[in-house]
Design a protein around this motif. Structure first.
Motif, PDB file in Angstrom:
ATOM      1  N   UNK A  90       7.206  -3.755  12.135  1.00 24.55           N
ATOM      2  CA  UNK A  90       7.978  -2.849  11.286  1.00 24.55           C
ATOM      3  C   UNK A  90       8.613  -3.615  10.131  1.00 24.55           C
ATOM      4  N   UNK A  91       9.104  -4.800  10.395  1.00 31.02           N
ATOM      5  CA  UNK A  91       9.688  -5.621   9.338  1.00 31.02           C
ATOM      6  C   UNK A  91       8.649  -5.967   8.276  1.00 31.02           C
ATOM      7  N   UNK A  92       7.432  -6.277   8.711  1.00 30.85           N
ATOM      8  CA  UNK A  92       6.352  -6.557   7.760  1.00 30.85           C
ATOM      9  C   UNK A  92       6.083  -5.338   6.886  1.00 30.85           C
ATOM     10  N   UNK A  93       5.987  -4.174   7.504  1.00 33.26           N
ATOM     11  CA  UNK A  93       5.703  -2.952   6.743  1.00 33.26           C
ATOM     12  C   UNK A  93       6.805  -2.692   5.724  1.00 33.26           C
ATOM     13  N   UNK A  94       8.054  -2.872   6.122  1.00 33.71           N
ATOM     14  CA  UNK A  94       9.154  -2.640   5.197  1.00 33.71           C
ATOM     15  C   UNK A  94       9.140  -3.640   4.049  1.00 33.71           C
ATOM     16  N   UNK A  95       8.733  -4.877   4.298  1.00 38.83           N
ATOM     17  CA  UNK A  95       8.645  -5.859   3.221  1.00 38.83           C
ATOM     18  C   UNK A  95       7.528  -5.498   2.249  1.00 38.83           C
ATOM     19  N   UNK A  96       6.454  -4.904   2.760  1.00 42.80           N
ATOM     20  CA  UNK A  96       5.354  -4.447   1.902  1.00 42.80           C
ATOM     21  C   UNK A  96       5.851  -3.343   0.975  1.00 42.80           C
ATOM     22  N   UNK A  97       6.571  -2.373   1.527  1.00 51.06           N
ATOM     23  CA  UNK A  97       7.078  -1.274   0.699  1.00 51.06           C
ATOM     24  C   UNK A  97       8.031  -1.785  -0.377  1.00 51.06           C
ATOM     25  N   UNK A  98       8.846  -2.771  -0.035  1.00 49.70           N
ATOM     26  CA  UNK A  98       9.770  -3.339  -1.017  1.00 49.70           C
ATOM     27  C   UNK A  98       9.004  -4.006  -2.155  1.00 49.70           C
ATOM     28  N   UNK A  99       7.964  -4.758  -1.815  1.00 48.47           N
ATOM     29  CA  UNK A  99       7.170  -5.428  -2.850  1.00 48.47           C
ATOM     30  C   UNK A  99       6.463  -4.429  -3.753  1.00 48.47           C
ATOM     31  N   UNK A 100       6.082  -3.288  -3.194  1.00 46.37           N
ATOM     32  CA  UNK A 100       5.403  -2.250  -3.977  1.00 46.37           C
ATOM     33  C   UNK A 100       6.373  -1.410  -4.790  1.00 46.37           C
ATOM     34  N   UNK A 101       7.675  -1.721  -4.700  1.00 48.56           N
ATOM     35  CA  UNK A 101       8.712  -1.028  -5.465  1.00 48.56           C
ATOM     36  C   UNK A 101       8.739   0.460  -5.146  1.00 48.56           C
ATOM     37  N   UNK A 102       8.544   0.780  -3.870  1.00 51.98           N
ATOM     38  CA  UNK A 102       8.546   2.173  -3.442  1.00 51.98           C
ATOM     39  C   UNK A 102       9.916   2.613  -2.938  1.00 51.98           C
ATOM     40  N   UNK A 103      10.890   1.735  -2.983  1.00 54.53           N
ATOM     41  CA  UNK A 103      12.255   2.110  -2.651  1.00 54.53           C
ATOM     42  C   UNK A 103      12.426   2.520  -1.207  1.00 54.53           C
ATOM     43  N   UNK A 104      13.338   3.461  -0.983  1.00 55.35           N
ATOM     44  CA  UNK A 104      13.664   3.916   0.368  1.00 55.35           C
ATOM     45  C   UNK A 104      13.174   5.339   0.617  1.00 55.35           C
ATOM     46  N   UNK A 105      12.155   5.761  -0.095  1.00 52.57           N
ATOM     47  CA  UNK A 105      11.683   7.144   0.018  1.00 52.57           C
ATOM     48  C   UNK A 105      10.782   7.329   1.239  1.00 52.57           C
ATOM     49  N   UNK A 106      11.235   6.786   2.375  1.00 52.89           N
ATOM     50  CA  UNK A 106      10.432   6.844   3.592  1.00 52.89           C
ATOM     51  C   UNK A 106      11.235   7.428   4.739  1.00 52.89           C
ATOM     52  N   UNK A 107      10.536   8.064   5.638  1.00 50.16           N
ATOM     53  CA  UNK A 107      11.100   8.391   6.942  1.00 50.16           C
ATOM     54  C   UNK A 107      10.020   8.091   7.977  1.00 50.16           C
ATOM     55  N   UNK A 108      10.449   7.815   9.167  1.00 49.13           N
ATOM     56  CA  UNK A 108       9.522   7.403  10.222  1.00 49.13           C
ATOM     57  C   UNK A 108       9.216   8.595  11.127  1.00 49.13           C
ATOM     58  N   UNK A 109       7.935   8.819  11.367  1.00 46.20           N
ATOM     59  CA  UNK A 109       7.521   9.880  12.284  1.00 46.20           C
ATOM     60  C   UNK A 109       7.100   9.264  13.606  1.00 46.20           C
ATOM     61  N   UNK A 110       7.764   9.668  14.682  1.00 44.68           N
ATOM     62  CA  UNK A 110       7.360   9.253  16.012  1.00 44.68           C
ATOM     63  C   UNK A 110       6.227  10.180  16.439  1.00 44.68           C
ATOM     64  N   UNK A 111       4.996   9.715  16.259  1.00 49.70           N
ATOM     65  CA  UNK A 111       3.817  10.544  16.490  1.00 49.70           C
ATOM     66  C   UNK A 111       3.420  10.457  17.955  1.00 49.70           C
ATOM     67  N   UNK A 112       3.855  11.440  18.714  1.00 51.39           N
ATOM     68  CA  UNK A 112       3.669  11.447  20.156  1.00 51.39           C
ATOM     69  C   UNK A 112       2.592  12.458  20.555  1.00 51.39           C
ATOM     70  N   UNK A 113       2.153  12.360  21.782  1.00 50.33           N
ATOM     71  CA  UNK A 113       1.127  13.276  22.274  1.00 50.33           C
ATOM     72  C   UNK A 113       1.730  14.643  22.587  1.00 50.33           C
ATOM     73  N   UNK A 114       0.867  15.633  22.607  1.00 50.41           N
ATOM     74  CA  UNK A 114       1.208  16.963  23.077  1.00 50.41           C
ATOM     75  C   UNK A 114       0.791  17.046  24.545  1.00 50.41           C
ATOM     76  N   UNK A 115       1.721  17.124  25.470  1.00 47.95           N
ATOM     77  CA  UNK A 115       1.353  17.119  26.901  1.00 47.95           C
ATOM     78  C   UNK A 115       0.433  18.264  27.303  1.00 47.95           C
ATOM     79  N   UNK A 116       0.398  19.330  26.479  1.00 47.47           N
ATOM     80  CA  UNK A 116      -0.449  20.478  26.808  1.00 47.47           C
ATOM     81  C   UNK A 116      -1.883  20.306  26.322  1.00 47.47           C
TER      82      UNK A 116
END
Length: 606
Positions: free
Chosen positions: A365-391
């Protein structure tokens, strides 16, 4: 949103951020847009009695309805339909819900002579509900809707386009006509939406990619297969080099794997069973000895892990590859660089002990955040916890494995205090993901980086390591891709930057503009010195007048331009103008080079 990452599914600037209401946040907008779709269908059937309706949902920013009509709808038809819709709205018709028996619904549909409604009815569960607009028009529908057409603002909608759409998405069935519209609560929101649409056209990466000479598509090569020009390749290479250096610092080891493999490899992983329709056709006489183009890199990296018996002392083992993969996307789903058939992922797979999982996940996660900083994409991110549908039966593996994997992702998000939300059903078939959702300058959402926790593929491939006590244990896999795919990332960046790449990414970082041919030799000498310091410098040798040289540089979105006249040549200087800071005046050539080297290294401006 479809995702791009290491899973097989390939999940599309104004000066200030302007946030319009989004359908996911506004129940009122859902009702408004859904009701507008019914009003449109009613208007179409009034004006074109032969038109048969199929489905008409609300969507982000608007609505659509699919029609079976013998003649193609034209722009003139859309104007007529819109005018008729306004008449319907102004009548203030009540929107009435009616619950009927299946038999009664069948009787009424038969009376209308609309076979599509009958087929829709077959797939509906009781109770069957109809929605009426006044007394004259109705359709099968579950809602929601507004109470009356008075609740719709006739100045806050528009009809946008007509497109083809197969019934039930099946290319072997009837091709319908889909009319798209947009609808809002106020005229001001509609005006802002249209302004942003025009801005999106200006930023369209397909348009800018052609104007800036970054990539091309060829009918002779095939759709969805971009060809990268020297300038576009320079952007790709710069991104790759940046991430490779970051990965080396963090203990990743590079690997290279082939573009094809036996079908059996993907049967073991489960991709063949789950996503066979997304793979390119098999080559060979049978599945036993057949080969396919690879659609994902993880089974290959697993084979490298399995090539030797691993000790716990070797873990975590981090294998990284810029691996090109191929997926058979339907022609109608292709779109510039953001949806292609061949793309390169910044893929890596980490093989870790269970005790190492949490720490390694945080490092990714730290690596990914450093990539976004270098790309000058700011803080326009939110994290999606992509989980399974038990059904759902989409997923493989035990409940215990999924609970452990999802628990690791939850712990990371809690530790970092990330802005996050859950996406049930968004997991890869073998494991949950933490997806980084980026909202761009036009308020569109894209998935970029992804991290996945996987207990299941190590089990399917029977991976082992020798633990400290001498026992054989299963490693856990982390799949990760900070960029997602280079193609899609670059398409998004072109639009985010409006083609105006930051200095470190720009394919041409400085252009020297000799005023006359007498300064050409000096300009070429300075450019050669810059190139020797890894500065991407070019000299405009066209011989045009200075004004045109500058205009061409502006059109090409060159970050730094250096005018070279007689005074500059005599003083061993350069007259600098930048896109970021404007005219800086005459500076010693040596100072310009030093400042360029520092700015590029620090991902900053000159």
């Amino acid at each position: 949103m479809a995702s791009v990452g290491v899973s097989p599914e390939q999940s599309e600037q104004p000066s200030e951020k302007i946030l319009l209401p989004r359908t996911s946040e506004s129940e009122d907008l859902k009702r408004i847009r859904h009701t507008f779709s019914h009003v449109m269908a009613m208007a179409v059937q009034r004006l074109f009695p032969k038109a048969q309706v199929t489905i008409g949902p609300w969507i982000d920013y608007g609505f659509y309805y699919d029609f079976d009509h013998p003649e193609p709808f034209t722009e003139a038809d859309l104007k007529k339909i819109k005018k008729e819709m306004i008449k319907i709205i102004n009548k203030g018709l009540p929107v009435l819900r009616e619950e009927v028996s299946r038999e009664e619904a069948q009787r009424r549909i038969a009376a209308l002579g609309e076979p599509y409604k009958l087929e829709i009815l077959e797939g509906l569960q009781d109770p069957i509900t109809l929605y009426h607009l006044g007394e004259d028009w109705w359709d099968l529908c579950a809602g929601p809707h507004v109470a009356t057409t008075k609740d719709l603002n006739p100045k806050a909608f528009d009809l946008e386009s007509v497109a083809g759409a197969y019934w039930r998405g099946d290319s072997s069935r009837t091709q319908l006509q889909r009319i798209y519209g947009t609808a809002w609560e106020t005229p001001e929101q509609l005006t802002e939406y249209k302004r942003r649409r025009e801005e999106a056209k200006r930023r369209d990466h397909r348009k800018l990619g052609k104007e800036l000479g970054l990539f091309v598509f060829s009918d002779e090569v095939g759709p969805g297969l971009p060809l990268w020009t020297p300038k576009g390749t320079m952007i790709r290479s710069t991104l790759e080099d940046f991430l490779k250096k970051e990965q080396v610092k963090r203990g990743y080891q590079p690997v290279v794997t082939p573009h094809i493999a036996r079908v059996d490899l993907f049967k073991t992983s489960g991709h063949w069973q789950k996503y066979r329709e997304d793979l390119f056709p098999m080559m060979g006489d049978s599945e036993e000895d057949g080969f396919v183009l690879k659609a994902m890199n993880c089974p290959f990296h697993i084979q490298i892990y399995k090539s030797a018996l691993r000790s716990y002392r070797e873990l975590p083992l981090r294998l990284a590859e810029f691996g090109t993969v191929y997926r058979y996307e339907q022609s109608g789903e292709l779109g510039g660089l953001t949806r292609v058939r061949g793309f390169t992922q910044d893929d890596a797979h980490l093989f870790v002990t269970p005790d190492q999982l949490d720490d390694e996940f945080l490092k990714v996660v730290d690596l990914i955040q450093s990539v976004f900083k270098a790309l000058q994409l700011g803080d326009a991110f939110k994290a999606r916890l992509s989980f399974r549908d038990p059904e759902s039966d989409k997923y493989i593996g035990s409940d215990e494995a999924w609970e452990k994997a999802e628990g690791a992702i939850r712990r990371a998000v809690e530790t970092l205090g990330m802005n996050s939300f859950e996406g049930i059903g968004e997991a890869a078939f073998y494991g949950p993901k933490l997806d980084f959702i980026f909202r761009d300058a036009l308020d569109r959402e894209w998935q970029l980086g992804t991290v996945q926790v996987d207990y299941n593929l190590p089990e399917r491939f029977e991976l082992e390591y020798v633990a400290e006590d001498g026992s054989r244990q299963r490693p856990v896999m982390i799949h990760r891709a900070p960029f997602g795919s280079l193609e899609r990332l670059i398409g998004i960046l072109i639009e985010e930057y409006a083609g105006d790449f930051p200095l470190w990414l720009a394919p041409e970082q400085i252009r020297l503009l000799p005023v006359t041919d007498e300064q050409l030799g000096y300009a070429q000498q300075i450019a050669a010195q810059m190139v020797a310091q890894d500065i991407r410098a070019m000299v405009d040798t066209s011989g045009d007048r200075l004004g045109k040289l500058i205009r061409n540089g502006e059109k090409g979105k060159i970050p730094v331009m250096a005018v070279v006249g007689a005074k500059e040549q005599e003083a061993q200087a350069l007259n600098i103008r930048t896109r970021a800071a404007g005219e800086l005046g005459s500076l010693p050539a040596a100072e310009v080079m030093d400042r360029l080297v520092a700015a590029i290294a620090n991902h900053g401006n000159f």
